[in-house]
Motif scaffolding. Structure first.
Motif, PDB file in Angstrom:
ATOM      1  N   THR A  40       0.840  -1.209   0.000  1.00 34.85           N
ATOM      2  CA  THR A  40       0.000   0.000   0.000  1.00 34.85           C
ATOM      3  C   THR A  40       0.872   1.255   0.000  1.00 34.85           C
ATOM      4  OG1 THR A  40      -1.806  -1.167   1.096  1.00 34.85           O
ATOM      5  CG2 THR A  40      -1.815   1.238   1.254  1.00 34.85           C
ATOM      6  N   SER A  58      -5.464   1.709   2.208  1.00 37.14           N
ATOM      7  CA  SER A  58      -5.541   0.297   1.828  1.00 37.14           C
ATOM      8  C   SER A  58      -6.946  -0.081   1.384  1.00 37.14           C
ATOM      9  CB  SER A  58      -5.145  -0.568   3.017  1.00 37.14           C
ATOM     10  OG  SER A  58      -5.369  -1.917   2.672  1.00 37.14           O
ATOM     11  N   ASP A  77      -6.951  -4.857  -3.702  1.00 39.35           N
ATOM     12  CA  ASP A  77      -6.292  -5.752  -2.769  1.00 39.35           C
ATOM     13  C   ASP A  77      -7.135  -7.019  -2.726  1.00 39.35           C
ATOM     14  OD1 ASP A  77      -5.561  -7.198  -0.446  1.00 39.35           O
ATOM     15  OD2 ASP A  77      -4.720  -5.390   0.449  1.00 39.35           O
ATOM     16  N   GLU A 105      -2.707  -5.517  -5.212  1.00 38.37           N
ATOM     17  CA  GLU A 105      -1.969  -6.074  -4.069  1.00 38.37           C
ATOM     18  C   GLU A 105      -2.325  -7.556  -3.941  1.00 38.37           C
ATOM     19  OE1 GLU A 105      -1.744  -3.882  -0.404  1.00 38.37           O
ATOM     20  OE2 GLU A 105      -2.184  -1.979  -1.397  1.00 38.37           O
TER      21      GLU A 105
HETATM   22 MG    MG Z   1      -1.872  -3.254   1.687  1.00 41.99          MG
END
Ligand code: MG
Ligand code: ADP
Length: 164
Positions: A40, A58, A77, A105
């Motif tokens: 992040t 995030s 993510d 991510e």
């Molecule tokens: Mg992260």
């Protein structure tokens, strides 16, 4: 492969800001590395380099966030996804087609659901003998779109080359 080492979160952001100058519409970046290695943090620097003014946080719980910049940024993510189908449902294909930059991510975990043309950025560390703010960052081109940029990118990132 380009190997880099940073010694602070600010340095990781700076490295990513430098990388942002090489980004083109449609690029995919796959971020790999354990929790807390700086995926992040890296994306925050990347966003800054893309001219994103909003604060990047995030997306672990919302799974995806989009930001306006020189090139639009989609930040995903996938840590909490249970199936690859969820990534499809989230609209990953549409994001990749939208002409922005897509950063995923934990992207290494969902490679079968991603196009095989991306820059992989693997964050690791600190090792047992390192300071706690040390991170090793390996960048690897997969597929056709990054190899033409790797030479210039290596030069741009050379100040983070590890000492040995
Ligand atoms: Mg992260
Ligand atoms: P991830 O997204 O991989 O789980 P985060 O970016 O959320 O990781 O968290 C990384 C944490 O490690 C942050 O608290 C950051 O300040 C800290 N940190 C310390 N040194 C570094 C470094 N060299 N690069 C990136 N983050 C670092």
């Amino acid at each position: 492969m380009i190997t880099a080492r940073t010694t602070s979160a600010a340095a990781t952001r700076e490295l990513a800001t430098e990388l942002a100058a090489f980004l083109q519409a449609g690029d995919l970046l796959v971020l790999a590395g354990d929790l807390g290695t700086g995926k992040t943090t890296f994306t925050q620097g990347l966003a800054r380099g893309l001219g994103v003014t909003e604060t990047v946080t995030s997306p672990a719980f919302v799974l995806a966030r989009c930001y306006e910049g020189r090139i639009p940024l989609a930040h995903l993510d996938v840590y909490r996804l249970d199936t690859l189908q969820e990534l499809t449902d989230l609209g990953i294909a549409e994001m990749l087609d939208a002409g922005g930059v897509t950063v995923v991510e934990w992207g290494d975990v969902v490679l079968p659901a991603l196009p095989s043309d991306f820059l992989e950025i693997k964050l690791a560390g600190p090792g047992p003998d390192d300071d706690e703010d040390h991170r090793n960052i390996d960048l690897r081109a997969v597929g056709p779109s990054w190899p033409p940029r790797v030479g210039a990118l290596r030069t741009a990132l050379s100040r983070w080359e590890p000492p040995c």
